[in-house]
Scaffold this motif. Structure first.
Motif, PDB file in Angstrom:
ATOM      1  N   GLU A  55       0.812  -1.221   0.000  1.00 24.53           N
ATOM      2  CA  GLU A  55       0.000   0.000   0.000  1.00 24.53           C
ATOM      3  C   GLU A  55       0.845   1.271   0.000  1.00 24.53           C
ATOM      4  N   GLU A  57       3.721   2.119   2.098  1.00 22.33           N
ATOM      5  CA  GLU A  57       4.147   2.624   3.391  1.00 22.33           C
ATOM      6  C   GLU A  57       5.302   1.763   3.892  1.00 22.33           C
ATOM      7  N   TYR A  58       6.369   2.440   4.385  1.00 20.35           N
ATOM      8  CA  TYR A  58       7.496   1.728   4.962  1.00 20.35           C
ATOM      9  C   TYR A  58       7.212   1.422   6.431  1.00 20.35           C
ATOM     10  N   GLU A  59       7.713   0.260   6.873  1.00 21.77           N
ATOM     11  CA  GLU A  59       7.614  -0.090   8.285  1.00 21.77           C
ATOM     12  C   GLU A  59       8.933  -0.705   8.741  1.00 21.77           C
ATOM     13  N   ARG A  77       6.259   3.580  11.223  1.00 20.36           N
ATOM     14  CA  ARG A  77       5.805   3.581   9.824  1.00 20.36           C
ATOM     15  C   ARG A  77       6.055   4.954   9.214  1.00 20.36           C
ATOM     16  N   TYR A  78       6.435   4.953   7.939  1.00 15.94           N
ATOM     17  CA  TYR A  78       6.698   6.184   7.206  1.00 15.94           C
ATOM     18  C   TYR A  78       5.975   6.107   5.867  1.00 15.94           C
ATOM     19  N   PRO A  79       5.234   7.140   5.496  1.00 14.27           N
ATOM     20  CA  PRO A  79       4.714   7.174   4.125  1.00 14.27           C
ATOM     21  C   PRO A  79       5.874   7.092   3.143  1.00 14.27           C
ATOM     22  N   ALA A  80       5.693   6.332   2.063  1.00 14.91           N
ATOM     23  CA  ALA A  80       6.782   6.121   1.111  1.00 14.91           C
ATOM     24  C   ALA A  80       7.329   7.438   0.579  1.00 14.91           C
TER      25      ALA A  80
END
Length: 514
Positions: A55, A57-59, A77-80
């Protein structure tokens, strides 16, 4: 340990460690194995994998090396787009991305370690700053980004050098493949939960895998044939599916590797339980090109038993290893063999002499006037002289002979299978070397001249080993140099090995030429 041995030991360690990352049964386990392997094998104390979810998003899923960092980062978590923008501030180091502390930003949640103590004598520009960071993109075989590997705290407290970076790149490449395989496995498991037919689930994973795969019968190494292949394998081997199904496995292998393949196949098919074996072997593509591949052969017990073969192209990796070996064995300025690389041909010449298959000659060459060139015109001029001497010596020898630079202004020439090693023949050989070296070198408008003192050692059955040959030639060279400084009556010395019972140590043959 020499540079070559250290480089190869580091590479073997990384590839031994990377073998572990493919043993994970889940994505989370695979990611943890990756960060553990990075900390174990690349000299960084902390490693974290930020996995890229479908989706966008980085985790931060897996971390090794610091409980404090684990407590701070795991689950973040970071938005890409946000993390990608942060990485846009970095500097490209090959496939890696380096973020210096000057470019650090607080917009991304991060963990900052304590500064490494005891580095006061290390120049500031070489130190690893607590806010420095290094990232490696993790990519599937098709190039799709699957995550970001972040590392911190080099063990020596310094910014990583070329070898450490290259090892990290290698491990990151293997990690991307392992994550892709773990994703495929989990995707296959999900498909199996949703599909009634397990064969359909296998077909999807098998056909869509970015790694070359095939199923094969077990009729013996020379007769085994593939019964099913995927598109990635067809592309890798440059052949159609129909062609691959018609050929035996042996038809695809390099002829020189057939014996090894037979032994490996026999070892893998021994026993009743499921067997998994990893091999590196050469294949011949449909266009005739030879490639190196890494194969994983899994034997599934029957009846009937069958094999599943996974194949990855490692030609570039093999070329990189060969290049590391070449650079570790070559003098970086002249391209000549270095002292380590000289050892093998010199030892072979000694063995040849002891077996009665011919004598050789080792010339130890030391430039007489080189220091004055460096002192008056600088190191660029000195380097020009060294390169010119190397080229001239190479032009004098035959393909089977060896020219090496031992360091500084010292060179050696190893000549084998000479028509004769009599005094006149050696004098002629030394004459050619002296004339070649003493020819002027033009550099930056200056005409540079150097002379050379040459000591010759005859390699016969009395020379005990390579070290003895070098010592003989070195001693003869210093005799020449000393005689010239003292204006003696000789400027050539030829040393012969010491025969049993010879009085007075090593006898020397002096050729009277003033």
């Amino acid at each position: 340990m020499g540079d070559r041995d250290a480089a190869m030991a580091a590479i073997r360690s990384v590839y031994r460690i990377t073998g572990r990352i493919n043993t994970g049964t889940t994505l989370a386990e695979t990611l943890q194995l990756i960060v553990d392997a990075v900390v174990d094998g690349t000299g960084f104390a902390v490693a974290v994998v930020n996995y890229l979810h479908p989706e966008g998003e980085y985790e931060a899923i897996a971390l090794a090396g610091s409980e404090e960092a684990r407590a701070t980062l795991l689950g973040t978590r970071y938005p890409a787009a946000e993390l990608d923008a942060y990485l846009g501030r970095t500097e490209a180091w090959g496939q890696l991305r380096y973020l210096s502390h000057e470019r650090h930003s607080d917009h991304i949640h991060s963990w900052v370690p304590e500064a490494v103590p005891g580095l006061e004598d290390v120049p500031e520009e070489e130190r690893w700053h607590p806010l420095d960071a290094l990232f490696a993109p993790l990519r599937a075989p098709d190039g799709e980004l699957v995550g970001i590997l972040g590392v911190d705290l080099p063990a020596d407290g310094r910014r990583p050098g070329p070898l450490q970076r290259e090892l990290l790149e290698m491990l990151a490449a293997q990690a991307g493949i392992a994550i892709n395989n773990a994703n495929l496995v989990e995707a296959l498991q999900r498909e199996r939960r949703h599909l009634a037919a397990s064969e359909e689930a296998f077909r999807l994973a098998f056909t869509g895998a970015g790694t070359g795969m095939c199923m094969l019968g077990l009729a013996g190494a020379t007769q085994a044939r593939m019964t099913r292949v995927n598109p990635a394998l067809c592309e890798l081997l440059g052949r159609t599916e129909a062609e691959l199904l018609e050929l035996r496995i042996a038809d695809l292998l390099h002829p020189d590797d057939l014996d090894m393949a037979r032994l490996a196949f026999a070892a893998a098919t021994t026993g009743k339980a499921t067997q998994v074996r990893d091999y590196e072997i050469r294949c011949v593509r449909g266009d005739g090109a030879v490639i190196w591949v890494a194969t994983t052969l899994s034997i599934v017990a029957g009846p009937p038993a069958f094999g599943i073969l996974q194949v990855q192209d490692i030609t570039e990796r093999k070329a990189a290893e060969a290049d590391l070996v070449r650079r570790a064995s070559r003098d970086p300025l002249t391209g000549l063999a270095n002292r380590d690389a000289l050892a093998a041909p010199l030892a072979a010449a000694v063995r040849r002499a002891h077996s009665g298959r011919g004598t050789g000659v080792l010339l130890f060459c030391d430039l007489d006037d080189f220091k004055s060139v460096n002192d008056t015109l600088g190191h660029d001029a000195g380097d020009a002289v060294l390169v010119a001497v190397a080229q001239r010596l190479c032009a004098l020898v035959r393909p089977g002979d060896t020219v090496a630079r031992l360091g500084g202004d010292e060179f050696v020439v190893l000549a084998t299978d000479l028509p004769g090693t009599d005094a006149a023949g050696l004098a002629a050989l030394v004459d050619r070397v002296e004339r070649a070296v003493s020819a002027p070198v033009v550099h930056d408008g200056h005409v540079l001249r150097v002379r050379v003192s040459v000591g010759a050692a005859v390699i016969d059955d009395t020379v005990l080993d390579a070290g003895a040959a070098l010592r003989l030639a070195d001693r003869a060279m210093y005799q020449v140099k000393g005689a010239r400084r003292g204006r003696g009556m000789t400027d050539r010395v030829t040393a012969h090995g010491e025969r049993s019972g010879a009085p007075g140590g090593i006898p020397l043959l002096w050729l009277a030429e003033s």
